[in-house]
Every structure is written in C-alpha cells, then in structure tokens.
Design an enzyme around this catalytic site. Structure first.
Site, short mmCIF file in Angstrom:
data_model
loop_
_atom_site.label_atom_id
_atom_site.label_comp_id
_atom_site.label_asym_id
_atom_site.label_seq_id
_atom_site.Cartn_x
_atom_site.Cartn_y
_atom_site.Cartn_z
N HIS A 28 -12.97 -19.78 12.38
CA HIS A 28 -12.42 -18.44 12.58
C HIS A 28 -12.61 -17.59 11.33
O HIS A 28 -13.00 -16.42 11.40
CB HIS A 28 -10.93 -18.55 12.91
N HIS A 45 -9.53 -31.78 11.86
CA HIS A 45 -10.27 -31.15 12.96
C HIS A 45 -9.72 -29.77 13.28
O HIS A 45 -10.48 -28.81 13.46
CB HIS A 45 -10.20 -32.04 14.20
N GLU A 46 -8.40 -29.66 13.35
CA GLU A 46 -7.80 -28.36 13.65
C GLU A 46 -8.08 -27.36 12.53
O GLU A 46 -8.27 -26.17 12.79
CB GLU A 46 -6.29 -28.51 13.89
N HIS A 78 -11.31 -25.63 12.99
CA HIS A 78 -11.28 -24.41 13.81
C HIS A 78 -10.85 -23.20 12.98
O HIS A 78 -11.35 -22.09 13.16
CB HIS A 78 -10.33 -24.60 14.98
#
Length: 239
Positions: free
Chosen positions: A116, A108-109, A112
C-alpha cells in the site's frame, strides 16, 4: 438444483456437478493444509522470542512506514491489513504469540502495508474490485434465477454470468497480491534476522500453505464460472 434441469442430461443427473466436487475437494485440502501447518509451527517458539505485534512494528519501522498502526483483533487467523484505516490487525493467535507461525503471519500482513505504501498496482486493482466483486457474487444469482424462471431468458442469465465473473476476477487478482506480500515478508524476516536459519524455512512453510488457500479459492471460483458457462452459455441456440 434449478440449473440442472432440461439440459439433455436427464432430470436428476447433471455431470457438471463434478466441477463442484473438484472445487470442494481443493478447498478442503487447502484449509486442512493451512490449519495443520499453522498448528504445527504455532508450537515452535522463535529463538529471539519476538511476538507477532513486535515483529509487525519492527518491520514497519524498518521500511520507514510510520503512519500504519498495529492492533489486536479477536478470533483465530482473522489477521488482515486494512488500507482504509492503515491498520495491521493481528488475531489472538498472532498478536502476543512468539511462535514462528505468528511471526510469519504478522510479517505477511505487513507485506500488504508495504504494498500500500509503495503503490503496488495489483493491490490497488484488488481494492477497486472489492465493491464490484461483492455485488457481483450476490446479484449474479438473482439474475440467473430470474432468467431461468422466465423461460431461460438468455439476456438475464448472461448478465448474471458476467456479474459472477467480476467475483472470479477478484479472486484471480488476489493471487499476485498475496504471493508478493509473502515474498516481501520472508525477505524482510531473513534480512532483519528476526528468525534463525531453520526458522526461516518454517515461516516459508506457513506462508506457502496460506497461499494455497487463495489458489484454491481462485480455482473454485473459476470452476463455478465454467459450470455456469457450460450450463447456460449460448442456450438460446438450443431446443
């Protein structure tokens, strides 16, 4: 509390407290849900035996992202991606852990980080809102309290409500960012064969529970804003 007085509801009784109670219940349910779900699948070791850090590094490489690092941070579920330093920060319960829960959170991280890298607009919008949301969530109460103390000065109160609405907007914009990161993570995990079939459903359960905490935060913020509007909106038209 100060903003329950003199509004025609009685000196001690403020029916808008029901909104605060609802928000608190939603938040408690969401937090309990994610804690229970993470704890459950934290005990399930992935068949491939990959750690959270290994999964994060593999995902980043598979997406052609070589300028983002993976590091260990202290705490439990303090995982986050920092776009300023381009670091995927994984907590004690994720970095070296080989559980399905750890893999889901690490992926999940990375979602991100992928957002980006690809210039995902909602992420950029959320990042841009951060300073306004931080200031608004704190300064809003200063303006509202001053407005009340100065005889319910509607201008000050309105400014305070507007500033609080910036924090609410941040919570709302966060929703598509988090859901999109989870969807990216689940697709990559599945496509790259990081988990076996039944483990993919476990990972989805973990990220769904985590997503509900963001929904709960947004709902709580909206209910708080609604309460402020009910209590103070258009007060200059009242006695």
């Amino acid at each position: 509390m100060y903003y329950g007085y003199g509004l025609g509801y009685g000196y001690y009784f403020d029916p808008t407290y029901i909104l605060i109670i609802i928000a608190a219940v939603i938040a408690l349910i969401a937090q309990a849900g994610v804690s229970i779900t993470f704890a459950r699948y934290q005990k399930v070791r992935s068949a491939r035996g990959l750690s959270g850090a290994m999964v994060a590094e593999e995902i980043l490489r598979s997406q052609g992202i070589f300028d983002v690092g993976v590091c260990h941070v202290s705490g439990n579920l303090t995982d986050h991606y920092d776009p300023r330093t381009k670091m995927v920060n994984l907590s004690d319960s994720v970095y070296n852990a080989t559980s399905v829960a750890a893999i889901a959170v690490a992926a999940h991280e990375c979602g991100h980080a992928i957002q980006h890298n690809k210039g995902y607009v909602p992420l950029a919008l959320r990042s841009g809102l951060v300073p306004f949301a931080n200031i608004g969530s704190k300064a809003s109460w200063i303006f509202i309290i001053l407005g009340v103390l100065m005889g319910f000065n509607q201008t000050l109160i309105t400014v305070g409500i507007f500033m609080f609405s910036l924090a609410v907007l941040f919570q709302i914009v966060t929703l598509p960012v988090e859901f999109n990161a989870s969807n990216r993570a689940l697709n990559i995990i599945k496509n790259n064969g990081m988990l076996i079939e039944k483990e993919n459903s476990y990972a989805r359960a973990v990220l769904t529970a985590a997503a509900f905490t963001y929904v709960a935060s947004a709902a709580s913020a909206v209910l708080q804003l609604l309460r402020l509007i009910i209590l103070f909106g258009g007060r200059d038209d009242r006695d």
